[in-house]
Design an enzyme around this catalytic site. Structure first.
Site, short mmCIF file in Angstrom:
data_model
loop_
_atom_site.label_atom_id
_atom_site.label_comp_id
_atom_site.label_asym_id
_atom_site.label_seq_id
_atom_site.Cartn_x
_atom_site.Cartn_y
_atom_site.Cartn_z
N ASP A 1 0.82 -1.21 0.00
CA ASP A 1 0.00 0.00 0.00
C ASP A 1 0.85 1.26 0.00
OD1 ASP A 1 -2.66 1.36 0.45
OD2 ASP A 1 -1.61 2.02 2.25
N GLU B 1 1.58 -0.12 -4.81
CA GLU B 1 0.70 1.01 -5.11
C GLU B 1 1.54 2.26 -4.95
OE1 GLU B 1 -3.16 3.56 -3.60
OE2 GLU B 1 -1.94 2.42 -2.19
N ASN C 1 -13.52 6.28 -2.22
CA ASN C 1 -13.12 7.65 -1.89
C ASN C 1 -13.89 8.70 -2.69
OD1 ASN C 1 -11.24 7.21 0.19
ND2 ASN C 1 -9.67 6.63 -1.28
N VAL D 1 -4.20 5.04 -16.04
CA VAL D 1 -5.13 4.30 -16.89
C VAL D 1 -6.54 4.44 -16.34
CG1 VAL D 1 -5.79 2.03 -17.77
CG2 VAL D 1 -3.38 2.66 -17.67
N ASP E 1 -2.61 4.41 -11.86
CA ASP E 1 -3.81 5.24 -11.71
C ASP E 1 -4.14 6.01 -12.98
OD1 ASP E 1 -4.37 4.46 -9.14
OD2 ASP E 1 -3.43 6.18 -8.18
#
Length: 575
Positions: free
Chosen positions: A250, A287, A386, A314, A312
């Site tokens: 993460d 990530e 989110n 894409v 991200d």
């Protein structure tokens, strides 16, 4: 299982073991490295016992390396021996997860029961869908009953409401029996705000080092060798003792490490070594929002040597062009040119100006790095959860547009990932939910969410209370949906796309990438296939070539050839 009960507490003057039903207190002895332990193994019989530690009279606290917390993170832990489980996966040889189809799920909301054992009963759905790997959101122990899992405080223990460590072993075993790999999401960039007693044992946290979520780990300060060992040993635990096939790391951009040997490089080297020991491939997926190829560059080329990283860009390009949403960080991705660039170069921001960050961002992907080392998705837990109300793409567009997004991700040159329920266009939201026992922490979390959404232009008045149990309840999948239309039709299309993907060479690039901004058409070729995606209503010409293979949306034959009524997608075989 070590019955000398070792624990690292380098700055403590006294550490006492609290053990057994009678909570006997036994003094521990310190070695030169700050580890405390009984001088002789404890002889308390064969039963697994509860235990913890008093540190300079404070506590008792759970072992930072506790493998089970049956009564929560503030209570004593319980011994657990992972070797006692009778594994049935001796024939499992693992697989390289770059290029695989990954399915991301949250244990607590995947099924009504929210347990690992109940998730096993849905694995056959994933087999029929055709995915290769299941990626579990963090399962480490945190304070409270339900949450996303990113506020864990005891990283080795499986959250007890999910079923604890034995249920985790059963889940992995069941996945392997069905040919599914398991990727475990782990969080090494911070510890949760509630129930974190690691600082009572030693300098686990960095002095003055903080990130978005709290205090950062001490990776490069005094006594940080053991903190790094704590992290690397945790990775080994999931991969070796619990038989996971990979880890999703993460937010690695939030790791604060100024050493010459970065933690990620050290971790990658140890996992490569472990893969050799176990005789099966192991995968590390980062990530990161840095768009920095160093993460996946080989160590021989002075990179960290991780296997893949999330992309991200894409997602943003797909989302902005499918939904038309261009607020906040979607602002730079509104035209089809963004899709063209990510299909040709991997990242959109590769040293370009980012209007959201108000600075230049990223650097170009190395030309020798294949796109399968970039994980791409149209939806994931972050990009759905989110949002202000946790609305999925299905709340914004119809099934034709969802099918278009699926074709882009599943037939593109990246490693594709799906978010649970996406495959049938789930209408249930996936919202941000917490169960902090401390009211003040719950209120602070809610305020933080509202402030975060202001920058995206979303109405803070509609943000659900994370502490409200109804927020958690709303986020569960509805398993009756895929049994009826239009969900069943979309599910069939996803299944066919995944089957079609298997015809493609894993490293086949996207060729002949074309976009017609005025008509909302994007097309590309990969391997023997030509993919045409229509993002707007209206007829779109589809080249016939070797014939239509798969489509979502009506395809009509006319004098001028095939026409797809958009939104939708059509795939033809090249002659």
């Amino acid at each position: 299982m070590n019955r000398r009960f070792p624990v690292w507490a380098p700055q403590a003057a006294q550490v006492t073991l609290v053990v057994g039903q009678g909570r006997a207190e036994l003094p521990l002895t310190r070695d030169e490295n700050g580890w405390w332990a009984l001088q002789q193994p404890w002889d308390g019989g064969p039963d697994l016992v509860d235990y913890g530690y008093l540190v300079d009279g404070k506590g008792p606290f759970a072992d930072p390396r506790s493998l089970r917390q049956p009564r929560g993170v503030h209570e004593l832990g319980r011994e657990f021996d992972p070797a006692r489980y009778a594994w049935g996966d001796d024939g499992w040889r693992g697989r390289d997860l770059t290029g695989a189809v990954i399915y991301e799920l949250h244990v607590g909301t995947f099924t009504p029961e929210g347990t690992l054992d109940s998730a096993i009963r849905r694995l056959d759905h994933l087999v029929r869908l055709g995915v290769d790997a299941v990626e579990l959101l963090p399962v480490n122990a945190f304070n409270g009953t339900h949450g996303w899992g990113y506020d864990g405080v005891l990283w080795y223990a499986v959250h007890e409401p999910y079923g604890g460590p034995e249920a985790y072993q059963r889940f992995v075993d069941a996945c392997h029996a069905r040919g599914l790999a398991v990727v475990q999401d782990v969080v090494y960039n911070h510890l949760g705000p509630s129930g974190n007693h690691l600082p009572d044992f030693g300098p686990y946290l960095g002095s003055g080092a903080a990130n978005t979520w709290g205090d950062a780990l001490n990776l490069d300060g005094p006594l940080s060798d053991e903190v790094r060992r704590y992290i690397i040993d945790n990775a080994v635990y999931w991969l070796r003792d619990m038989h996971a096939d990979g880890l999703r790391l993460d937010a690695v951009h939030a790791l604060r490490d100024a050493r010459a040997l970065h933690l990620l490089e050290e971790l990658a080297a140890r996992v490569d070594e472990l893969a050799g020991e176990l005789g099966r491939p192991l995968t590390l997926i980062a990530e990161s929002d840095l768009n920095d190829p160093k993460l996946i560059r080989s160590r021989a080329a002075h990179g960290y040597g991780l296997d893949a990283q999330w992309d991200d860009d894409v997602h943003h390009a797909v989302h902005a062009n499918v939904t038309g949403e261009t607020v906040g960080y979607y602002a730079d991705f509104g035209g089809l040119g963004a899709l063209v660039k990510v299909f040709q170069r991997g990242w959109f921001h590769d040293g370009t100006w980012s209007s959201f960050r108000e600075r230049h961002h990223g650097r170009p992907l190395d030309p020798d790095i294949p796109f399968r080392r970039l994980v791409a998705f149209a939806q994931d837990h972050d990009q759905v959860g989110n949002r202000a109300v946790g609305d999925r793409m299905s709340a914004q567009v119809g099934e034709g547009s969802l099918a278009a997004a699926a074709a882009l991700v599943l037939l593109g040159p990246f490693t594709p990932m799906l978010f649970m329920g996406e495959e049938w266009g789930a209408r249930t939201p996936w919202q941000f939910f917490t169960s902090h026992p401390e009211p003040e922490l719950g209120e602070a979390t809610a305020r933080g969410r509202i402030a975060e959404f202001a920058r995206m232009g979303w109405d803070p008045a509609v943000v659900p209370d994370p502490q409200d149990p109804a927020t958690f309840a709303r986020s569960h999948l509805d398993w009756s949906e895929p049994e009826r239309e239009p969900h069943a039709g979309l599910l069939a299309f996803y299944t066919d796309l995944i089957a079609l993907r298997r015809e493609l060479p894993v490293d086949a690039p996207a060729r002949e990438v074309d976009a017609d901004e005025a008509r909302g058409v994007f097309a590309f070729s990969r391997g023997p296939l030509r993919v045409t995606v229509a993002l707007r209503p209206g007829p779109v010409g589809v080249p016939e070539h070797g014939g239509l293979v798969l489509a979502y949306g009506e395809v009509r034959a006319g004098a001028a050839g095939l026409h797809l009524d958009g939104p939708g997608a059509a795939i033809v075989r090249l002659e």
